[in-house]
Structure formats: C-alpha cells, structure tokens
Design a protein around this motif. Structure first.
Motif, PDB file in Angstrom:
ATOM      1  N   ALA A  30       0.870  -1.528   0.605  1.00 20.54           N
ATOM      2  CA  ALA A  30      -0.240   0.241   0.279  1.00 20.54           C
ATOM      3  C   ALA A  30       1.343   0.889  -0.201  1.00 20.54           C
ATOM      4  CB  ALA A  30      -0.706   0.117   0.674  1.00 20.54           C
ATOM      5  N   ARG A  31       1.870   1.352   0.570  1.00 17.28           N
ATOM      6  CA  ARG A  31       3.104   2.467   0.694  1.00 17.28           C
ATOM      7  C   ARG A  31       3.559   2.765  -0.943  1.00 17.28           C
ATOM      8  NH1 ARG A  31       4.500   0.561   5.861  1.00 17.28           N
ATOM      9  NH2 ARG A  31       6.152  -0.196   4.827  1.00 17.28           N
ATOM     10  N   ARG A  32       4.218   1.530  -0.401  1.00 16.02           N
ATOM     11  CA  ARG A  32       4.973   1.645  -2.167  1.00 16.02           C
ATOM     12  C   ARG A  32       4.243   1.941  -3.634  1.00 16.02           C
ATOM     13  NH1 ARG A  32       6.042   2.171  -6.726  1.00 16.02           N
ATOM     14  NH2 ARG A  32       8.408   0.931  -7.382  1.00 16.02           N
ATOM     15  N   GLU A  48      -8.198   1.658  -0.993  1.00 14.26           N
ATOM     16  CA  GLU A  48      -8.190   1.184  -2.597  1.00 14.26           C
ATOM     17  C   GLU A  48      -7.052   1.731  -3.293  1.00 14.26           C
ATOM     18  OE1 GLU A  48     -11.781   1.334  -6.638  1.00 14.26           O
ATOM     19  OE2 GLU A  48     -12.297   0.723  -4.377  1.00 14.26           O
ATOM     20  N   GLY A  49      -6.326   1.431  -4.571  1.00 14.43           N
ATOM     21  CA  GLY A  49      -5.533   1.657  -5.543  1.00 14.43           C
ATOM     22  C   GLY A  49      -5.303   0.957  -6.822  1.00 14.43           C
ATOM     23  N   ALA A  50      -4.127   1.368  -6.816  1.00 15.13           N
ATOM     24  CA  ALA A  50      -3.881   0.240  -7.918  1.00 15.13           C
ATOM     25  C   ALA A  50      -2.710  -0.034  -8.483  1.00 15.13           C
ATOM     26  CB  ALA A  50      -4.306   1.846  -9.571  1.00 15.13           C
ATOM     27  N   ILE A  51      -2.271  -0.920  -8.607  1.00 15.07           N
ATOM     28  CA  ILE A  51      -1.171  -0.786  -9.528  1.00 15.07           C
ATOM     29  C   ILE A  51      -0.518  -0.887 -10.768  1.00 15.07           C
ATOM     30  CG2 ILE A  51       1.071  -3.331  -9.104  1.00 15.07           C
ATOM     31  CD1 ILE A  51      -0.594  -3.453  -6.737  1.00 15.07           C
ATOM     32  N   ASP A  52       0.531  -0.179 -11.009  1.00 15.80           N
ATOM     33  CA  ASP A  52       0.725   0.074 -12.914  1.00 15.80           C
ATOM     34  C   ASP A  52       1.485  -1.259 -12.719  1.00 15.80           C
ATOM     35  OD1 ASP A  52       0.132   2.419 -12.488  1.00 15.80           O
ATOM     36  OD2 ASP A  52       1.245   3.325 -11.896  1.00 15.80           O
ATOM     37  N   THR A  53       1.465  -2.376 -14.731  1.00 20.70           N
ATOM     38  CA  THR A  53       1.744  -2.904 -14.631  1.00 20.70           C
ATOM     39  C   THR A  53       2.373  -2.464 -16.224  1.00 20.70           C
ATOM     40  OG1 THR A  53      -0.382  -3.779 -16.154  1.00 20.70           O
ATOM     41  CG2 THR A  53       0.184  -4.408 -13.504  1.00 20.70           C
ATOM     42  N   PRO A  54       2.568  -3.073 -17.012  1.00 23.00           N
ATOM     43  CA  PRO A  54       3.006  -2.354 -18.857  1.00 23.00           C
ATOM     44  C   PRO A  54       1.751  -2.325 -19.698  1.00 23.00           C
ATOM     45  CG  PRO A  54       4.719  -4.587 -17.974  1.00 23.00           C
ATOM     46  CD  PRO A  54       3.481  -4.775 -16.824  1.00 23.00           C
ATOM     47  N   ALA A 169       7.001  -5.740  -2.587  1.00 21.81           N
ATOM     48  CA  ALA A 169       6.358  -4.210  -2.578  1.00 21.81           C
ATOM     49  C   ALA A 169       6.639  -4.386  -4.241  1.00 21.81           C
ATOM     50  CB  ALA A 169       6.443  -3.186  -1.845  1.00 21.81           C
ATOM     51  N   ASP A 170       7.475  -4.056  -4.268  1.00 19.37           N
ATOM     52  CA  ASP A 170       8.227  -3.499  -5.558  1.00 19.37           C
ATOM     53  C   ASP A 170       7.797  -4.748  -6.240  1.00 19.37           C
ATOM     54  OD1 ASP A 170       9.856  -1.147  -4.355  1.00 19.37           O
ATOM     55  OD2 ASP A 170      11.589  -2.455  -3.787  1.00 19.37           O
TER      56      ASP A 170
END
Length: 205
Positions: A30-32, A48-54, A169-170
């Motif tokens: 969540a922090r990352r 709720e958020g989003a994680i970036d992918t290609p 996280a990374d």
C-alpha cells in the motif's frame, strides 16, 4: 479487480508478531503504490488504489481483516461476495512456519497445512485462491508453535524482514498481472534469503 488480503491480528499488542507478517506485507504494498489511508469496511481495514503494470494500472483492494487471525474468512468472504471477485483474483499474504525465515513462495489452491487463517478463508470462499507464503521458520517442536507465531520478531530479524517486505512491494506489478511464478522469482532475487536458524532468531541471536 485484484483483492490482496494480509493475515494478522488487529491492534498494537500483536503488531510485531510473526503471525502479523501478512499485515506487514500488504502495508508495504500500500505504501509503495500510494494507496490512501485505510477505512473500515467488510469487518476489515481496506484501501483501494491501483498497481501499475506494463498493460496499464490494475485496480486493487488491500484488505486487513479486523477480527482475529482464525476468523479471517469472514472479512475476505464478505468482500469477495460483495465485489463479485473470483477467488483466482484473491491473493492472501500470510506467515508460513514450514518455510525457513526469509523464504517466499507462491502457491495456488491446496490445503491449509494447519494454518487456521487459511482454513477460515477456505471455508468461506473455497481453496482456489492464490497464497503468498512468507517464511518465518518452525521453532523445532510442535508444542512451541503457538508461542512462536504469537511472539514478536526480534530486532536482529529486521535484516531479512525489511528487504523481503520491500521486495514484495516492488515486484507487485507481476502479482497484479497474474504472473505468480515470475513474482516469486523476482521477490527472491530482490531479497535473497540467507540460511537462518529460526530457533536462534527467536532468541534474538
């Protein structure tokens, strides 16, 4: 949508317990990825958020059940049902005593292997969810397991805990993309586990 749940016990008393490394891992994610402060929903703390992918951002809900560890299925099941999420899009981070400290393994489906939090989730949503297993080591005797998982990590253990949480996280874009095997490989590349004796670590050695 991806649902990431971390297992642990709520409240400051348990915050540094080995049983709470699942909470620690999802907090790191969540922090990352800049998730907002958690709010109360589904008998859990959720963000709720989003994680970036290609291929673009993946909408993600991070959930920390606020009942006790052994009752985790209530919150996870409620969220899954309300959001209409398939169990294949549920990832659960939790402590695994059958893995050496610092080891990390992904697994899809299967049994609970004695983990009551996983058993509770299985009872609520079935076994076909993804498991992110964070090794905390076995104390060496089954009679010592209860005290082991409910004891705090020692300061000396931070040398493997902090890199492991950062790696989880990374590498999260691989998790969000459904690439579990690649995610496992990347986490262990970023945080290679040393050969550690869990009994010595438990004593702070």
């Amino acid at each position: 949508m991806l649902l990431i749940a971390g297992l642990g016990n709520p409240g400051p008393t348990y915050a540094k317990n080995r049983h709470n490394i699942g909470f620690m891992a999802v907090d790191a994610i969540a922090r990352r990825w800049g998730f907002p402060a958690a709010r109360s929903r589904f008998h859990a703390a959720v963000s709720e958020g989003a994680i970036d992918t290609p291929d673009g951002p993946v909408r993600t809900l991070i959930l920390k059940p606020q009942g006790y560890y052994n009752e985790s299925g209530r919150a996870v099941g409620e969220a899954l049902k309300y959001l209409k999420i398939d169990p294949a899009d549920l990832v659960v981070f939790y402590d695994e005593i059958d893995l050496a400290p610092g080891r990390f393994r992904m697994k899809a489906g299967g049994g609970a292997a004695g983990n009551n939090g996983v058993r509770s989730i299985t009872a609520a949503v079935g076994p076909y969810f993804r498991r992110a297993r964070l090794g905390t080591g076995h104390p060496g005797d089954k009679d010592l397991v209860h005290g082991h998982v409910l004891s705090d990590f020692h300061k000396a253990e931070m040398k493997w805990i902090e890199p492991l949480l950062s790696a989880c996280a990374d590498a999260a874009p691989l998790l969000a993309a459904g690439e579990d095997e690649k995610y496992q490989t990347e986490v262990m590349r970023l945080a290679p586990a040393e050969k550690l004796d869990p009994r010595k670590l438990a004593r702070g050695e």
